[in-house]
Write a protein that holds these residues in place. Structure first.
Motif, PDB file in Angstrom:
ATOM      1  N   HIS A   1       0.847  -1.191   0.000  1.00 25.60           N
ATOM      2  CA  HIS A   1       0.000   0.000   0.000  1.00 25.60           C
ATOM      3  C   HIS A   1       0.884   1.244   0.000  1.00 25.60           C
ATOM      4  N   LEU A   2       0.681   2.095  -0.978  1.00 23.23           N
ATOM      5  CA  LEU A   2       1.440   3.333  -1.069  1.00 23.23           C
ATOM      6  C   LEU A   2       0.862   4.353  -0.085  1.00 23.23           C
ATOM      7  N   ASP A   3       1.733   5.062   0.633  1.00 25.79           N
ATOM      8  CA  ASP A   3       1.233   6.013   1.629  1.00 25.79           C
ATOM      9  C   ASP A   3       1.995   7.343   1.657  1.00 25.79           C
ATOM     10  N   LYS A   4       2.940   7.517   0.741  1.00 26.63           N
ATOM     11  CA  LYS A   4       3.708   8.760   0.717  1.00 26.63           C
ATOM     12  C   LYS A   4       3.885   9.211  -0.724  1.00 26.63           C
ATOM     13  N   THR A   5       3.752  10.508  -0.967  1.00 22.83           N
ATOM     14  CA  THR A   5       3.912  11.043  -2.319  1.00 22.83           C
ATOM     15  C   THR A   5       4.868  12.225  -2.322  1.00 22.83           C
ATOM     16  N   VAL A   6       5.688  12.298  -3.376  1.00 17.83           N
ATOM     17  CA  VAL A   6       6.653  13.384  -3.530  1.00 17.83           C
ATOM     18  C   VAL A   6       6.668  13.814  -4.992  1.00 17.83           C
ATOM     19  N   ALA A   7       6.550  15.119  -5.241  1.00 19.62           N
ATOM     20  CA  ALA A   7       6.632  15.640  -6.613  1.00 19.62           C
ATOM     21  C   ALA A   7       8.093  15.961  -6.919  1.00 19.62           C
ATOM     22  N   VAL A   8       8.607  15.427  -8.023  1.00 21.96           N
ATOM     23  CA  VAL A   8       9.985  15.672  -8.440  1.00 21.96           C
ATOM     24  C   VAL A   8       9.964  16.211  -9.873  1.00 21.96           C
ATOM     25  N   GLU A   9      11.119  16.550 -10.407  1.00 19.39           N
ATOM     26  CA  GLU A   9      11.177  17.208 -11.717  1.00 19.39           C
ATOM     27  C   GLU A   9      10.643  16.350 -12.860  1.00 19.39           C
ATOM     28  N   ASP A  10      10.807  15.020 -12.769  1.00 19.61           N
ATOM     29  CA  ASP A  10      10.373  14.172 -13.879  1.00 19.61           C
ATOM     30  C   ASP A  10       9.097  13.396 -13.595  1.00 19.61           C
ATOM     31  N   GLY A  11       8.368  13.783 -12.560  1.00 17.95           N
ATOM     32  CA  GLY A  11       7.100  13.117 -12.283  1.00 17.95           C
ATOM     33  C   GLY A  11       6.734  13.141 -10.817  1.00 17.95           C
ATOM     34  N   VAL A  12       5.777  12.316 -10.463  1.00 18.54           N
ATOM     35  CA  VAL A  12       5.336  12.210  -9.071  1.00 18.54           C
ATOM     36  C   VAL A  12       5.669  10.802  -8.573  1.00 18.54           C
ATOM     37  N   GLU A  13       6.372  10.738  -7.453  1.00 21.12           N
ATOM     38  CA  GLU A  13       6.786   9.464  -6.899  1.00 21.12           C
ATOM     39  C   GLU A  13       5.929   9.097  -5.699  1.00 21.12           C
ATOM     40  N   PHE A  14       5.657   7.803  -5.569  1.00 26.28           N
ATOM     41  CA  PHE A  14       4.879   7.284  -4.457  1.00 26.28           C
ATOM     42  C   PHE A  14       5.668   6.159  -3.807  1.00 26.28           C
ATOM     43  N   SER A  15       5.507   6.004  -2.501  1.00 25.58           N
ATOM     44  CA  SER A  15       6.211   4.924  -1.822  1.00 25.58           C
ATOM     45  C   SER A  15       5.364   4.386  -0.678  1.00 25.58           C
ATOM     46  N   GLY A  16       5.711   3.196  -0.258  1.00 22.06           N
ATOM     47  CA  GLY A  16       4.968   2.570   0.841  1.00 22.06           C
ATOM     48  C   GLY A  16       5.690   1.319   1.316  1.00 22.06           C
ATOM     49  N   THR A  17       5.150   0.679   2.322  1.00 21.68           N
ATOM     50  CA  THR A  17       5.745  -0.520   2.888  1.00 21.68           C
ATOM     51  C   THR A  17       4.680  -1.603   3.058  1.00 21.68           C
ATOM     52  N   ALA A  18       5.159  -2.788   3.353  1.00 23.08           N
ATOM     53  CA  ALA A  18       4.236  -3.910   3.555  1.00 23.08           C
ATOM     54  C   ALA A  18       4.898  -4.957   4.441  1.00 23.08           C
ATOM     55  N   LYS A  19       4.084  -5.767   5.076  1.00 20.54           N
ATOM     56  CA  LYS A  19       4.533  -6.897   5.881  1.00 20.54           C
ATOM     57  C   LYS A  19       3.950  -8.169   5.283  1.00 20.54           C
ATOM     58  N   ASP A  20       4.743  -9.227   5.341  1.00 25.63           N
ATOM     59  CA  ASP A  20       4.298 -10.534   4.835  1.00 25.63           C
ATOM     60  C   ASP A  20       3.742 -10.400   3.423  1.00 25.63           C
ATOM     61  N   LEU A  21       4.545  -9.817   2.550  1.00 26.07           N
ATOM     62  CA  LEU A  21       4.121  -9.560   1.171  1.00 26.07           C
ATOM     63  C   LEU A  21       4.320 -10.810   0.314  1.00 26.07           C
ATOM     64  N   SER A  22       3.257 -11.286  -0.299  1.00 28.82           N
ATOM     65  CA  SER A  22       3.319 -12.463  -1.150  1.00 28.82           C
ATOM     66  C   SER A  22       3.551 -12.049  -2.598  1.00 28.82           C
ATOM     67  N   LEU A  23       4.565 -12.628  -3.220  1.00 27.21           N
ATOM     68  CA  LEU A  23       4.890 -12.284  -4.605  1.00 27.21           C
ATOM     69  C   LEU A  23       4.652 -13.408  -5.585  1.00 27.21           C
ATOM     70  N   ALA A  24       4.443 -14.588  -5.106  1.00 28.70           N
ATOM     71  CA  ALA A  24       4.220 -15.724  -6.003  1.00 28.70           C
ATOM     72  C   ALA A  24       3.408 -16.763  -5.268  1.00 28.70           C
ATOM     73  N   GLY A  25       2.749 -17.577  -6.042  1.00 35.72           N
ATOM     74  CA  GLY A  25       1.986 -18.659  -5.425  1.00 35.72           C
ATOM     75  C   GLY A  25       0.612 -18.768  -6.021  1.00 35.72           C
TER      76      GLY A  25
END
Length: 242
Positions: free
Chosen positions: A218-242
């Motif tokens: 889940h993204l929860d932070k946003t920052v505007a920079v010169e080449d676009g808008v960046e978003f970031s976030g964290t997660a616990k027990d993130l499943s990537l395959a299965g």
């Protein structure tokens, strides 16, 4: 001395073989993990997977990888039926538990980021609007610049515009970018011409839904920079395959 020399040569050769085998194994695992992630996340293209740490084989034996970096492409956002592509999506995974076939991968913790270029934001904006960098001072407040013809904006939204309003100067305002629910990006204009604020706000205030992010991120932070808008976030027990 000769026996010691031979022993050292054997150690060096075996060490080189181990390193070579280890690197081959990690390359195979990265490719396999990338295919699994693409399949499980329904991506259009294969992600770039980099497994950190050495040696790799001892991590496999322990069924846990210290760190895995993933770069995803083909992630999209949509607004009012319009689809745009995110310039970059990255995930840094820590303590990734795996099974022997790499069919299952769960990260104890993860940090993710995504970026949307201003060109793509403009594609998602109302017809007639252009979204651009607002300068360092405004960007520090999470703002972007929105410009366009007021008449074109209203007409693009199906609003009838009287001749008196067509003479209004072009719109130039700043919109604050925020995140809601971990996958919705909202743009809200800080100020609009009083004469048409009610009708115009319904047009220039809009949101995008980001789809295709790894489940649980889940993204929860946003920052505007010169080449676009960046978003970031964290997660616990993130499943990537299965």
């Amino acid at each position: 001395m000769r026996g010691l020399r031979i022993f050292l040569i054997i150690v060096v050769v075996l060490g080189g073989i181990f390193v070579a085998v280890d690197r081959i194994a990690v390359n195979v695992a990265e490719n396999k993990a990338a295919d699994k992630i693409q399949s499980s996340q329904g991506l259009n293209s294969t992600p770039d997977v980099s497994i950190k740490g050495f040696p790799f084989l001892t991590q496999v034996l322990a069924s846990e990888l210290d760190e895995v970096d993933v770069k995803l492409t083909g992630i999209t956002a949509s607004a009012e039926g319009r689809s745009i592509e995110l310039a970059e999506v990255r995930a840094e995974l820590k303590n990734v538990k795996i099974d022997s076939s790499f069919s299952s991968a769960v990260a104890e913790s993860a940090a993710g980021s995504a970026r949307i270029s201003y060109a793509e934001l403009t594609k998602s904006a109302p017809k007639g609007a252009t979204v651009s960098y607002a300068g360092a001072e405004r960007a520090a407040k999470g703002q972007v610049k929105v410009t366009g013809s007021i008449a074109e904006l209203l007409e693009g939204a199906g609003v009838s515009v009287p001749e008196s309003l067509k003479a209004l100067p072009p719109l130039s305002t700043y919109s604050t970018v925020s995140l809601v629910g971990g996958d919705h990006v909202k743009l809200h204009a800080d100020s609009l011409p009083p004469l048409v604020e009610g009708r115009l706000r319904k047009v220039v205030d809009y949101d995008l839904k980001i789809s295709g992010l790894p489940g649980g991120l889940h993204l929860d932070k946003t920052v505007a920079v010169e080449d676009g808008v960046e978003f970031s976030g964290t997660a616990k027990d993130l499943s990537l395959a299965g």
